[in-house]
Motif scaffolding. Structure first.
Motif, PDB file in Angstrom:
ATOM      1  N   ARG A 949       5.886  29.697 -35.029  1.00  0.00           N
ATOM      2  CA  ARG A 949       6.696  28.616 -34.438  1.00  0.00           C
ATOM      3  C   ARG A 949       6.882  28.843 -32.930  1.00  0.00           C
ATOM      4  O   ARG A 949       6.847  27.891 -32.137  1.00  0.00           O
ATOM      5  CB  ARG A 949       8.067  28.550 -35.129  1.00  0.00           C
ATOM      6  CG  ARG A 949       8.019  28.071 -36.551  1.00  0.00           C
ATOM      7  CD  ARG A 949       7.639  26.602 -36.624  1.00  0.00           C
ATOM      8  NE  ARG A 949       7.585  26.139 -37.981  1.00  0.00           N
ATOM      9  CZ  ARG A 949       8.620  25.610 -38.650  1.00  0.00           C
ATOM     10  NH1 ARG A 949       9.782  25.523 -38.040  1.00  0.00           N
ATOM     11  NH2 ARG A 949       8.483  25.199 -39.888  1.00  0.00           N
ATOM     12  N   ILE A 950       7.113  30.097 -32.536  1.00  0.00           N
ATOM     13  CA  ILE A 950       7.300  30.371 -31.102  1.00  0.00           C
ATOM     14  C   ILE A 950       6.010  30.070 -30.328  1.00  0.00           C
ATOM     15  O   ILE A 950       6.032  29.500 -29.234  1.00  0.00           O
ATOM     16  CB  ILE A 950       7.749  31.831 -30.892  1.00  0.00           C
ATOM     17  CG1 ILE A 950       9.173  32.020 -31.460  1.00  0.00           C
ATOM     18  CG2 ILE A 950       7.693  32.211 -29.419  1.00  0.00           C
ATOM     19  CD1 ILE A 950       9.679  33.434 -31.393  1.00  0.00           C
ATOM     20  N   LYS A 951       4.907  30.433 -30.935  1.00  0.00           N
ATOM     21  CA  LYS A 951       3.618  30.150 -30.285  1.00  0.00           C
ATOM     22  C   LYS A 951       3.395  28.641 -30.167  1.00  0.00           C
ATOM     23  O   LYS A 951       2.977  28.143 -29.112  1.00  0.00           O
ATOM     24  CB  LYS A 951       2.501  30.799 -31.097  1.00  0.00           C
ATOM     25  CG  LYS A 951       1.125  30.657 -30.453  1.00  0.00           C
ATOM     26  CD  LYS A 951       0.067  31.388 -31.279  1.00  0.00           C
ATOM     27  CE  LYS A 951      -1.319  31.252 -30.629  1.00  0.00           C
ATOM     28  NZ  LYS A 951      -2.365  31.957 -31.424  1.00  0.00           N
ATOM     29  N   ALA A 952       3.712  27.927 -31.274  1.00  0.00           N
ATOM     30  CA  ALA A 952       3.569  26.469 -31.222  1.00  0.00           C
ATOM     31  C   ALA A 952       4.520  25.870 -30.204  1.00  0.00           C
ATOM     32  O   ALA A 952       4.177  24.925 -29.485  1.00  0.00           O
ATOM     33  CB  ALA A 952       3.829  25.887 -32.613  1.00  0.00           C
ATOM     34  N   TYR A 953       5.748  26.445 -30.121  1.00  0.00           N
ATOM     35  CA  TYR A 953       6.732  25.965 -29.138  1.00  0.00           C
ATOM     36  C   TYR A 953       6.218  26.192 -27.725  1.00  0.00           C
ATOM     37  O   TYR A 953       6.297  25.288 -26.867  1.00  0.00           O
ATOM     38  CB  TYR A 953       8.064  26.685 -29.371  1.00  0.00           C
ATOM     39  CG  TYR A 953       9.056  26.520 -28.252  1.00  0.00           C
ATOM     40  CD1 TYR A 953       9.749  25.330 -28.062  1.00  0.00           C
ATOM     41  CD2 TYR A 953       9.285  27.565 -27.356  1.00  0.00           C
ATOM     42  CE1 TYR A 953      10.655  25.192 -27.025  1.00  0.00           C
ATOM     43  CE2 TYR A 953      10.179  27.434 -26.321  1.00  0.00           C
ATOM     44  CZ  TYR A 953      10.863  26.235 -26.146  1.00  0.00           C
ATOM     45  OH  TYR A 953      11.765  26.094 -25.125  1.00  0.00           O
ATOM     46  N   ASP A 954       5.665  27.378 -27.457  1.00  0.00           N
ATOM     47  CA  ASP A 954       5.138  27.660 -26.113  1.00  0.00           C
ATOM     48  C   ASP A 954       3.973  26.725 -25.783  1.00  0.00           C
ATOM     49  O   ASP A 954       3.868  26.208 -24.649  1.00  0.00           O
ATOM     50  CB  ASP A 954       4.684  29.114 -26.034  1.00  0.00           C
ATOM     51  CG  ASP A 954       5.858  30.082 -26.104  1.00  0.00           C
ATOM     52  OD1 ASP A 954       6.987  29.646 -25.817  1.00  0.00           O
ATOM     53  OD2 ASP A 954       5.660  31.263 -26.475  1.00  0.00           O
ATOM     54  N   ASN A 955       3.083  26.522 -26.754  1.00  0.00           N
ATOM     55  CA  ASN A 955       1.955  25.622 -26.516  1.00  0.00           C
ATOM     56  C   ASN A 955       2.419  24.203 -26.235  1.00  0.00           C
ATOM     57  O   ASN A 955       1.927  23.531 -25.326  1.00  0.00           O
ATOM     58  CB  ASN A 955       1.002  25.642 -27.716  1.00  0.00           C
ATOM     59  CG  ASN A 955       0.318  26.998 -27.879  1.00  0.00           C
ATOM     60  OD1 ASN A 955       0.159  27.737 -26.909  1.00  0.00           O
ATOM     61  ND2 ASN A 955      -0.100  27.309 -29.095  1.00  0.00           N
ATOM     62  N   LEU A 956       3.406  23.744 -27.072  1.00  0.00           N
ATOM     63  CA  LEU A 956       3.918  22.391 -26.884  1.00  0.00           C
ATOM     64  C   LEU A 956       4.608  22.256 -25.534  1.00  0.00           C
ATOM     65  O   LEU A 956       4.442  21.252 -24.828  1.00  0.00           O
ATOM     66  CB  LEU A 956       4.873  22.038 -28.020  1.00  0.00           C
ATOM     67  CG  LEU A 956       5.494  20.638 -27.967  1.00  0.00           C
ATOM     68  CD1 LEU A 956       4.387  19.573 -28.083  1.00  0.00           C
ATOM     69  CD2 LEU A 956       6.517  20.453 -29.091  1.00  0.00           C
TER      70      LEU A 956
END
Length: 1108
Positions: A949-956
């Motif tokens: 989720r953190i990775k997806a948050y950073d990407n988003l």
């Protein structure tokens, strides 16, 4: 971001709930302040030629295939802020300009939109509380907003239809209530939760600055000098801040779970060690089986031995029951015998009672006739007395007429003589007679005055003697009461020789016994205390009288803990004190400790208080006397003079209400009362001495009473003599007055005599003849009255004789009734005697029956014990064992074997306990091990999810930043500006640099170096770049062009109109004070012009202009 992507990536964020208060909308609408707004429709006058291809792509990137769900169709304001009525305003589905000067209501429309869709008052930057939005002088404000509900994301279209109307009422107190209506106008819901669900479904976010950007929000985020504020604006607009909060919450939950797992891991080693120890003990239990088997055999023998013992105990009870049942017949015969005697006695009693009732009824029947005869005799007597009065009246009249006749005849003769002989000698004789009468009259007057003085003296003597007699009688009555009281006290004292309790009343011992019995039967919650005087003792016997004077009636009183106990005690007193004075009852909760009186009690260095001079063991009694009599504030001083010095000196002792001397005198600070008694009746020590004093005092009082009797007899005799002398003097005075009256009449006649004339003789003779006629008629009336009186007398005597005869008959009947009543009393005593014997044998029969029943109950208990013993023995050993050993020997061997087993178990441990502990330790170890495994797996899974989720948050976040940069550069290019947006996600800052110019000629600089219009244009580009990367059904900007020049305003307007034309399914609402005359109107563009405010009145009018 779209609401669909948010629902996948973010957890639901809790919202602050406001408590709505439902209010009914009632009343007519106030006068409309503005004219009805009309749609501004017209052909487009010019086309925007400045929209570039990237800008078109920015507009079309958010275009979807759905409907226009969530856009604002209309809004109406009533009594909101300073406006009585604004609207209804109908908005276009695409572009809307709300134009008007300051105060015309632009901000009111935007504020109403936020408040009506669930926003709080602080979010509007127009007030801190909702009650500030209610127009001054009005009780409530109303806002009505209609939202479009069409498309694939429409909310419950089958219920609401194609639109949803939200009606909000704000009360003067600041309460807010909602009504959600369908297209047809029906109220679907009035709950805030339903409104929130509608907003979530339609993706309406009133707290998102991209949806609604107010002036204050723009100043805070966009025009702020802080780079962190712009970054916060970016995060809030893209909802990334909420996603970050959710991820942080998940991470904290994971850390908490990890901490718990570490705790379980620490406990797991201890559980594993304990499990190994219990497993070793469990394997070492085989050595006790043999001893336990032998113990079981002895237990079987013990069970059947107890059965045999109970059978032997039951046999004597059965024999005694048979013997007692044979005696029951004799008691029944005696009871039946006395029942027959009672019936026979009651029959005789009833016969005599019927005779008495018959005779009594006959006596009652005679009473009306007797009263009638008595009335008749009285009437006859009244008639007789009337006749006698008539006869006496006629006789008096006749005597007066005779006297008048004699005087008239004498006067005629004297007149005739005077005519013949002259009147000289008669005048002399008359003068002498007048002088003699006057002397006699003076003597009579002097005698009358003397008699008046004698009468007055006799009356005074009688009055004084009667007063003395009344005083003596009162003293005699008081003496008799004192004699009776001393006689009762003497009887009480004689009875208290053996029982001190009888001093407080002859019924006190019986009352205390009844209280004890009732307490044993648990009729009292707390046992009453009393009499209170019996519960205290004296440290100094000489002060007994003083203590009695202080406590007064409380000595015989009782104390109860509650009103239920008081009611029970009253019933006991009513049964024992029949007709007599009952002791007082004080009801107050019992306390286990004596009141703390150290602050309020008197404390004298020389003299004790009543509380200090008493020996009281029961704290309930002490507390009762403290509450009722205040014994902690009363001093005991033996010498009365010393007591007056202490109490009536300059400084009386603190907290001292009064002092009491040894003689019982009560000394206050300003007065003194002498004692009414001279002896202690309840607290005295020497009973024999008190009996001697009472006996001597009683003898003296009886001698005094005898002297009183003799003295009162002498006084009564004096009264009778004076009354006789008074009557004699009154009679003499009456005779003297009558003599004086007659003498005065004769004197008046002598003085009024005139010299007779010859012509006066004829009238006198005529008067004499008339007088003779009256005398003759009066004689006839007198004879008639005498005859009538004789008849009345005979009638009265006959009536009186008949009444006396009837009265004698009634007296005979009364004597007969008295005789029958005496015989009835004898029969009643006989009935009572028979009933007493009957009750005696019935009680004995009842006791005998009770003893048999008790015996049966005992046998039933033994039989149940036998049955239970047999049942238990059968459970232990189904086949009965013949046991020759005694219970004692079996018990001894069982005890010895159990001791041996216990000793063995102490070495190895209890089998059941070891087995239980083994299984418990095994279960605990397995459960803890499983929990640790589960938590470890959960933490591993959560780590993977959080990392993902953190990775997806950073990407988003990076993607959003890149897109925002791209659209920002594209929009700046419309004015050939160059710019840069630098995101620092670690420091959470956003640096925006803009420079007007072309290509390399432009030097980038901070926005603060730009002019006001250029900075406003850059801000609009920044906002539109955020529009391009976010999604909302409508977007509102408040005074976006206030600081722009005409060129920047035109370019910004063309850009926004280009974006709006490409986002045809989104709604744009722009609030501006500019005229907007340069904007071309079309089917998708509507301009709402608001009237200027009336500065003389706190209201404004709206009007709708149509630009051609």
């Amino acid at each position: 971001m779209s609401k669909r992507s948010r629902s996948v990536e973010n957890q639901k964020t809790p919202r602050k709930q406001l408590r709505p208060e439902d209010e009914d909308e009632s009343g007519d609408l106030p006068p409309v302040e503005g004219e009805e707004v009309e749609d501004v429709v017209g052909p487009s006058q010019r086309q925007s030629s400045l929209a570039s291809q990237p800008l078109a792509q920015a507009g079309s990137s958010q275009e979807g295939a759905g409907g226009q769900e969530g856009i604002v169709e209309s809004i109406t304001l009533k009594n909101f802020m300073c406006h009585a009525l604004l609207g209804p305003f109908t908005f276009s589905s695409n572009v809307n300009f709300v134009v008007g000067n300051n105060g015309s209501g632009k901000s009111a429309i935007l504020t109403a939109l936020i408040v009506a869709l669930g926003g709080n008052a602080q979010a509007t930057n127009r007030g801190s509380s909702l009650k500030g939005f209610v127009k001054e002088g009005e009780s409530s404000a109303d806002v009505s907003i209609t939202l479009r509900n069409m498309g694939k994301d429409a909310y419950r279209p089958e219920v609401y239809g194609s639109s949803i109307t939200v009606d909000v009422k704000i009360s003067r107190e600041g309460a807010r209530s909602y009504k959600l209506k369908s297209k047809s106008g029906h109220i679907i819901s009035s709950k805030k939760e339903e409104l929130q669900t509608v907003l979530d479904n339609l993706n309406i976010q009133v707290d998102n600055p991209i949806s609604i950007l107010t002036q204050e929000m723009s100043k805070h985020f966009l025009h702020s000098k802080g780079e962190g504020d712009k970054y916060k604006f970016f995060m809030k607009a893209t909802q990334l801040d909420r996603m970050k909060y959710d991820l942080m919450h998940v991470k904290q939950s994971k850390d908490l779970t990890l901490s718990k797992m570490e705790q379980h891991s620490e406990c797991l080693a201890d559980l594993r060690r304990k499990y190994r120890e219990k497993e070793e003990q469990y394997k070492s239990l085989a050595s006790l089986d043999e001893m336990n088997d032998k113990l079981n055999e002895l237990g079987k023998m013990m069970a059947w031995a107890m059965v045999s013992d109970l059978e032997q105990q039951l046999q004597p009870l059965q024999d005694k029951l048979l013997a007692d049942q044979s005696c029951t017949v004799k008691y029944n015969e005696k009871v039946q015998e006395w029942k027959n005697k009672v019936v026979e006695a009651e029959q005789k009693f009833n016969q005599i009672q019927e005779q008495v009732e018959g005779i009594t009824q006959r006596h009652k029947d005679l009473q009306p006739q007797c009263a009638e005869l008595k009335t008749k005799a009285q009437q006859k007597n009244n008639h007789l007395k009337s006749g006698e009065v008539s006869v006496h009246r006629y006789k008096a009249t006749l005597n007066a007429l005779e006297k008048d006749k004699a005087q008239l005849s004498q006067k005629i003769e004297e007149l005739k003589l005077s005519i013949s002989n002259g009147n000289e000698m008669e005048s002399q004789a008359r003068a002498a007679l007048i002088e003699q009468h006057e002397a006699t009259l003076e003597s009579l007057r002097h005698q009358d005055s003397t008699l008046d003085q004698q009468i007055n003296q006799y009356q005074q003597a009688i009055t004084l003697t009667k007063e003395e007699l009344g005083k003596s009688r009162r003293e005699k009555d008081a003496l008799h009461r004192s004699i009776e009281a001393n006689a009762r006290n003497l009887q009480t004292m004689e009875g208290s020789r053996s029982n001190r309790l009888q001093r407080f009343g002859e019924h006190m011992p019986a009352l205390l016994n009844a209280i004890q019995e009732a307490y044993n039967r648990r009729q009292f919650k707390e046992k009453p205390r009393g009499p209170l005087g019996y519960c205290i003792g004296l440290k100094d016997p000489e002060m007994a009288l003083a203590v009695e004077i202080c406590l007064k009636g409380q000595l015989q009183a009782f104390a109860c803990d509650n009103y239920e106990d008081e009611k029970v005690l009253k019933d006991l007193m009513a049964r024992l004190f029949r007709g007599g004075r009952r002791p007082n009852i004080i009801t107050s909760p019992f306390l286990p400790q004596v009141h703390n009186t150290s602050r309020k009690a008197v404390n004298h260095p020389e003299y004790p208080s009543v509380l200090q001079s008493l020996e009281i063991e029961d704290p309930v009694v002490a507390n009762c006397l403290i509450d009722q009599r205040g014994i902690e504030n009363v001093l005991l001083i033996k010498n009365k003079t010393e007591a007056r010095r202490v109490m009536q000196g300059r400084q009386p002792p603190p907290n001292c209400s009064m002092a009491i001397s040894k003689e019982g005198d009560q000394i206050y600070s300003n007065r003194l009362y002498s004692a009414e008694q001279n002896r202690a009746n309840f607290l005295g020590g020497d009973v024999e001495e008190m009996i001697r004093q009472l006996t001597s005092e009683l003898q003296n009082q009886k001698a005094h009473a005898a002297r009183f009797h003799t003295q009162m007899a002498n006084v009564d005799e004096d009264i009778k003599q004076n009354e006789a002398l008074l009557r004699r003097a009154i009679m003499e005075k009456t005779n003297t007055k009558e003599s004086a009256r007659r003498l005065q009449l004769e004197l008046n006649e002598l003085q009024n005599v005139e010299e007779p004339q010859s012509e006066d003789l004829k009238p006198l003779e005529e008067d004499l003849e008339e007088l003779m006629g009256k005398i003759s008629s009066t004689h006839g009336e007198l004879k008639s009255s005498l005859a009538q009186m004789g008849q009345l007398k005979t009638s009265y005597e006959e009536a009186e004789q008949e009444y006396n005869q009837h009265k004698e008959r009634m007296n005979g009947v009364s004597v007969e009734i008295d005789n029958m009543k005496e015989e009835l009393s004898v029969r009643e005593l006989e009935v009572g005697k028979c009933k007493h014997h009957l009750k005696h044998y019935q009680d004995r029969l009842k006791g005998h029956t009770k003893s048999i029943q008790d015996l049966k109950d005992g046998m039933s208990v033994k039989e149940r014990e036998l049955q239970e013993a047999v049942a238990k023995a059968t459970q232990v050993c189904p086949e009965r064992l013949e046991v020759n050993r005694t219970l004692k020997s079996l018990d001894t061997e069982i005890s010895r074997l159990r001791l041996k087993i216990t000793s063995k178990q102490d070495q190895q441990g209890n089998r059941e306990e070891i087995v239980r502990q083994y299984h418990e330790a095994s279960k605990n170890y397995k459960d803890a091990s499983q929990q640790v495994k589960t938590l470890t797996k959960f933490i591993q899974t959560m780590d993977g999810i959080v990392t993902q989720r953190i990775k997806a948050y950073d990407n988003l976040r990076s993607l959003m930043a890149v897109r925002c940069k791209y659209y920002f550069d594209s929009m700046l290019a419309q004015r050939e500006y160059t710019g840069n947006m630098a995101f620092d996600h670690n420091k959470e800052t956003l640096t925006v640099s803009v420079q007007p110019g072309h290509g390399d000629k432009a030097n980038l600089s901070d926005m603060r170096s730009l002019s006001g219009g250029e900075r406003s244009f850059s801000t609009v580009c920044f906002v539109m770049s955020l529009w391009a990367i976010t999604e909302a059904p409508f977007r509102c900007l408040d005074e976006f062009d206030v600081y722009m020049d005409m060129v920047n305003r035109r370019i910004s307007m063309d850009m926004m109109l280009k974006v709006a034309s490409n986002q045809w399914n989104r709604q744009f609402i722009f609030l501006t004070p500019q005229s907007m005359s340069s904007v071309a109107c079309s089917d998708q563009v509507r301009i709402l012009r608001l009237n200027d405010p009336d500065r003389q009145q706190p209201s404004s009018r709206q009007r709708d202009e149509e630009d051609n």
